[in-house]
Every structure is written in C-alpha cells, then in structure tokens.
Design a protein around this motif. Structure first.
Motif, PDB file in Angstrom:
ATOM      1  N   PRO A 176       0.830  -1.213   0.000  1.00  0.00           N
ATOM      2  CA  PRO A 176       0.000   0.000   0.000  1.00  0.00           C
ATOM      3  C   PRO A 176       0.863   1.262   0.000  1.00  0.00           C
ATOM      4  N   ILE A 177       0.273   2.331  -0.537  1.00  0.00           N
ATOM      5  CA  ILE A 177       0.962   3.622  -0.573  1.00  0.00           C
ATOM      6  C   ILE A 177       0.467   4.502   0.564  1.00  0.00           C
ATOM      7  N   LEU A 178       1.414   5.131   1.260  1.00  0.00           N
ATOM      8  CA  LEU A 178       1.063   6.165   2.232  1.00  0.00           C
ATOM      9  C   LEU A 178       1.206   7.467   1.473  1.00  0.00           C
ATOM     10  N   LEU A 179       0.110   8.172   1.267  1.00  0.00           N
ATOM     11  CA  LEU A 179       0.172   9.427   0.526  1.00  0.00           C
ATOM     12  C   LEU A 179       0.259  10.592   1.492  1.00  0.00           C
ATOM     13  N   CYS A 180       1.463  11.179   1.573  1.00  0.00           N
ATOM     14  CA  CYS A 180       1.713  12.311   2.458  1.00  0.00           C
ATOM     15  C   CYS A 180       1.266  13.588   1.759  1.00  0.00           C
ATOM     16  N   VAL A 181       0.291  14.260   2.350  1.00  0.00           N
ATOM     17  CA  VAL A 181      -0.218  15.492   1.747  1.00  0.00           C
ATOM     18  C   VAL A 181       0.584  16.664   2.328  1.00  0.00           C
ATOM     19  N   LEU A 182       1.508  17.151   1.519  1.00  0.00           N
ATOM     20  CA  LEU A 182       2.446  18.201   1.953  1.00  0.00           C
ATOM     21  C   LEU A 182       1.730  19.550   2.109  1.00  0.00           C
TER      22      LEU A 182
ATOM     23  N   LEU B 191       3.389   8.158  12.012  1.00  0.00           N
ATOM     24  CA  LEU B 191       2.529   7.019  11.670  1.00  0.00           C
ATOM     25  C   LEU B 191       3.357   5.882  11.084  1.00  0.00           C
ATOM     26  N   MET B 192       4.216   6.206  10.108  1.00  0.00           N
ATOM     27  CA  MET B 192       4.931   5.131   9.404  1.00  0.00           C
ATOM     28  C   MET B 192       5.899   4.378  10.305  1.00  0.00           C
ATOM     29  N   LYS B 193       6.446   5.055  11.321  1.00  0.00           N
ATOM     30  CA  LYS B 193       7.331   4.374  12.274  1.00  0.00           C
ATOM     31  C   LYS B 193       6.611   3.238  12.982  1.00  0.00           C
ATOM     32  N   ARG B 194       5.285   3.393  13.104  1.00  0.00           N
ATOM     33  CA  ARG B 194       4.487   2.431  13.875  1.00  0.00           C
ATOM     34  C   ARG B 194       3.852   1.352  13.013  1.00  0.00           C
ATOM     35  N   LEU B 195       3.971   1.445  11.686  1.00  0.00           N
ATOM     36  CA  LEU B 195       3.304   0.469  10.826  1.00  0.00           C
ATOM     37  C   LEU B 195       4.183  -0.769  10.645  1.00  0.00           C
ATOM     38  N   ASP B 196       3.555  -1.947  10.661  1.00  0.00           N
ATOM     39  CA  ASP B 196       4.355  -3.158  10.570  1.00  0.00           C
ATOM     40  C   ASP B 196       4.078  -3.970   9.310  1.00  0.00           C
ATOM     41  N   PHE B 197       3.649  -3.298   8.226  1.00  0.00           N
ATOM     42  CA  PHE B 197       3.540  -3.968   6.924  1.00  0.00           C
ATOM     43  C   PHE B 197       4.360  -3.138   5.936  1.00  0.00           C
ATOM     44  N   ASN B 198       4.750  -3.732   4.819  1.00  0.00           N
ATOM     45  CA  ASN B 198       5.543  -2.984   3.838  1.00  0.00           C
ATOM     46  C   ASN B 198       4.678  -1.936   3.156  1.00  0.00           C
ATOM     47  N   CYS B 199       5.180  -0.710   3.112  1.00  0.00           N
ATOM     48  CA  CYS B 199       4.424   0.361   2.483  1.00  0.00           C
ATOM     49  C   CYS B 199       5.409   1.298   1.791  1.00  0.00           C
ATOM     50  N   GLU B 200       4.855   2.098   0.864  1.00  0.00           N
ATOM     51  CA  GLU B 200       5.695   3.018   0.094  1.00  0.00           C
ATOM     52  C   GLU B 200       5.155   4.423   0.324  1.00  0.00           C
ATOM     53  N   VAL B 201       6.045   5.402   0.446  1.00  0.00           N
ATOM     54  CA  VAL B 201       5.591   6.775   0.678  1.00  0.00           C
ATOM     55  C   VAL B 201       5.600   7.567  -0.633  1.00  0.00           C
ATOM     56  N   VAL B 202       4.481   8.184  -0.935  1.00  0.00           N
ATOM     57  CA  VAL B 202       4.353   9.063  -2.103  1.00  0.00           C
ATOM     58  C   VAL B 202       3.823  10.390  -1.564  1.00  0.00           C
TER      59      VAL B 202
ATOM     60  N   LEU C  65       1.493  14.080  -7.907  1.00  0.00           N
ATOM     61  CA  LEU C  65       1.923  12.835  -7.257  1.00  0.00           C
ATOM     62  C   LEU C  65       3.363  12.514  -7.634  1.00  0.00           C
ATOM     63  N   THR C  66       4.175  12.112  -6.646  1.00  0.00           N
ATOM     64  CA  THR C  66       5.596  11.864  -6.900  1.00  0.00           C
ATOM     65  C   THR C  66       5.865  10.456  -7.452  1.00  0.00           C
ATOM     66  N   ALA C  67       4.819   9.632  -7.627  1.00  0.00           N
ATOM     67  CA  ALA C  67       5.015   8.302  -8.217  1.00  0.00           C
ATOM     68  C   ALA C  67       3.713   7.843  -8.863  1.00  0.00           C
ATOM     69  N   ASP C  68       3.834   6.819  -9.724  1.00  0.00           N
ATOM     70  CA  ASP C  68       2.667   6.242 -10.383  1.00  0.00           C
ATOM     71  C   ASP C  68       1.901   5.397  -9.364  1.00  0.00           C
ATOM     72  N   ILE C  69       0.605   5.627  -9.253  1.00  0.00           N
ATOM     73  CA  ILE C  69      -0.165   4.891  -8.245  1.00  0.00           C
ATOM     74  C   ILE C  69      -1.188   3.960  -8.888  1.00  0.00           C
TER      75      ILE C  69
ATOM     76  N   GLY D  35      -3.384   1.147  -9.988  1.00  0.00           N
ATOM     77  CA  GLY D  35      -3.655  -0.184  -9.437  1.00  0.00           C
ATOM     78  C   GLY D  35      -3.266  -0.378  -7.979  1.00  0.00           C
ATOM     79  N   ARG D  36      -2.851   0.689  -7.342  1.00  0.00           N
ATOM     80  CA  ARG D  36      -2.379   0.555  -5.953  1.00  0.00           C
ATOM     81  C   ARG D  36      -3.443   0.981  -4.947  1.00  0.00           C
ATOM     82  N   ARG D  37      -3.366   0.416  -3.732  1.00  0.00           N
ATOM     83  CA  ARG D  37      -4.216   0.885  -2.637  1.00  0.00           C
ATOM     84  C   ARG D  37      -3.497   2.046  -1.973  1.00  0.00           C
ATOM     85  N   VAL D  38      -4.232   3.132  -1.755  1.00  0.00           N
ATOM     86  CA  VAL D  38      -3.620   4.354  -1.251  1.00  0.00           C
ATOM     87  C   VAL D  38      -4.239   4.758   0.089  1.00  0.00           C
TER      88      VAL D  38
END
Ligand code: IMP
Ligand code: MG
Length: 182
Positions: free
Chosen positions: A42-48, A58-69, A91-95, A97-100
């Motif tokens: 899953p993608i974590l979408l950080c809204v700057l 939040l991401m420090k506490r997550l225990d599954f693989n995720c990508e930050v966009v 968006l800084t990456a192609d999303i 088909g991904r869960r965001v």
C-alpha cells in the motif's frame, strides 16, 4: 499554559505532545489491524506540507511494507479556508492499481479530501482510505467518512505538529489553538 506568538496572533497550548503520540499509537494500531499480512504494498500518501510530521510518526508504527508518495495541495490562506483546492505539486510516483492510504494532518471542510479522491480515481488507484490526525466534525461534510481518525477537535484554528499559520508554526511539538483574548 504556554503561549506562542506567530506573526500577529497568539496561540495557547491545546494538545500536548504526549497526547498526540498516544492518539497516533491508537490510530496506527487500527491501520495495522486492517493491513497486516497484506500481499500488496500500500501507498502512504503524504499530503504536503501539513502531514509531514504525522506521516513520519505514523509510518514508524506500521508493521507492513508500504511506500511513501507525496502530493502538495493548498487551500488555506492565513486562518481563512479558501474555496478552491490548488495542486502545487503532483503525485511523486505512479499509483495505478495501488491501494492508497491518504495521510492528512486535518480534515476540515473535506474539500481537500474530495479533490484528492478525484485525483486518485483519475490516476487509477485501486482503492483509497483516509487516515487523518485531526477531524473537525462540525465543519466536515456529512458524506465524508474518514476510515482512520486519531483525534476529533472543535471548529477552531490550530497550529503545530505540522499545521501552520501562514507557513510558520509547523515545527511546534504540541498543538496550539488561537487565543482570541490575547
Ligand atoms: P479542508 O480542505 O477544508 O478539509 O482543509 C484541509 C487543509 O486545510 C488541511 O490539510 C490543512 O492543511 C488546512 N487546515 C485546516 N484546518 C486548519 C487549522 O485549523 N490550522 C491550520 N491548517 C488547517
Ligand atoms: Mg494538509
């Protein structure tokens, strides 16, 4: 109670850092319960810029693989909410088909989230979820249901922990509320 002065306005302590951290522990546990063991990334979408600190905590506490966009949107000017949500950076990456998981500092009117959902749908996200540090239920549109909310607050203007007043105050560790009497 501590007071801080930002430009022409005075703010007073509203939510101390320890309370913010505890609320993030709780919301992260809920995200983990839903995404733990997932086979996608899953993608974590950080809204700057507002959600920089919340995304990090939040991401420090997550225990599954995720990508930050990231994406940068803007709607506020001073303490007034603007009608139009502007995209300052895409968006800084192609999303496709991904869960965001949209990671927001605060959902106020909900305009930003509605705009984000539109952008994500256009870009072909498989699904989107809202994870917000703060929710102002009094001003939020009733048809918007954020999946994950760390804290609910009244309809007052706040700063700190990522949130700004004309771009300053984001570095404050606690959250402060506008003090109308000062
Ligand atoms: P919305 O589009 O009205 O939901 O507003 C969302 C955005 O406005 C948030 O992502 C914040 O960046 C900003 N915002 C909303 N309320 C506040 C506030 O009380 N202080 C600082 N920024 C805010
Ligand atoms: Mg924001």
């Amino acid at each position: 109670m501590e007071r801080v002065r930002l430009f022409d306005k005075t703010f007073k302590t509203f939510i101390p850092n320890e309370e913010i951290e505890k609320a993030i522990d709780n919301v992260a546990a809920k995200v983990n319960a839903d995404f733990r063991g997932c086979t996608d990334i899953p993608i974590l979408l950080c809204v700057l810029n507002g959600s920089i600190l919340f995304t990090a905590e939040l991401m420090k506490r997550l225990d599954f693989n995720c990508e930050v966009v990231s994406i940068k949107l803007s709607s506020y000017s001073g303490t007034e909410r603007g009608e139009k949500v502007r995209q300052m950076m895409g968006l800084t990456a192609d999303i496709t088909g991904r869960r965001v998981i949209i990671v927001e500092d605060i959902v106020d009117s909900g305009n930003t989230i509605m705009e984000l959902r539109k952008i994500l749908a256009e870009k072909g996200a498989a699904a989107s979820y809202i994870c917000t540090m703060l929710l102002k239920p009094e001003s939020c549109r009733k048809d918007l249901h954020p999946e994950y909310v760390a804290m609910e607050i009244p309809n007052d203007f706040i700063v700190g922990f990522g949130l700004d007043y004309n771009e300053i105050g984001r570095n404050l560790k606690d959250i402060y509320v506008l003090d109308p009497d000062a």
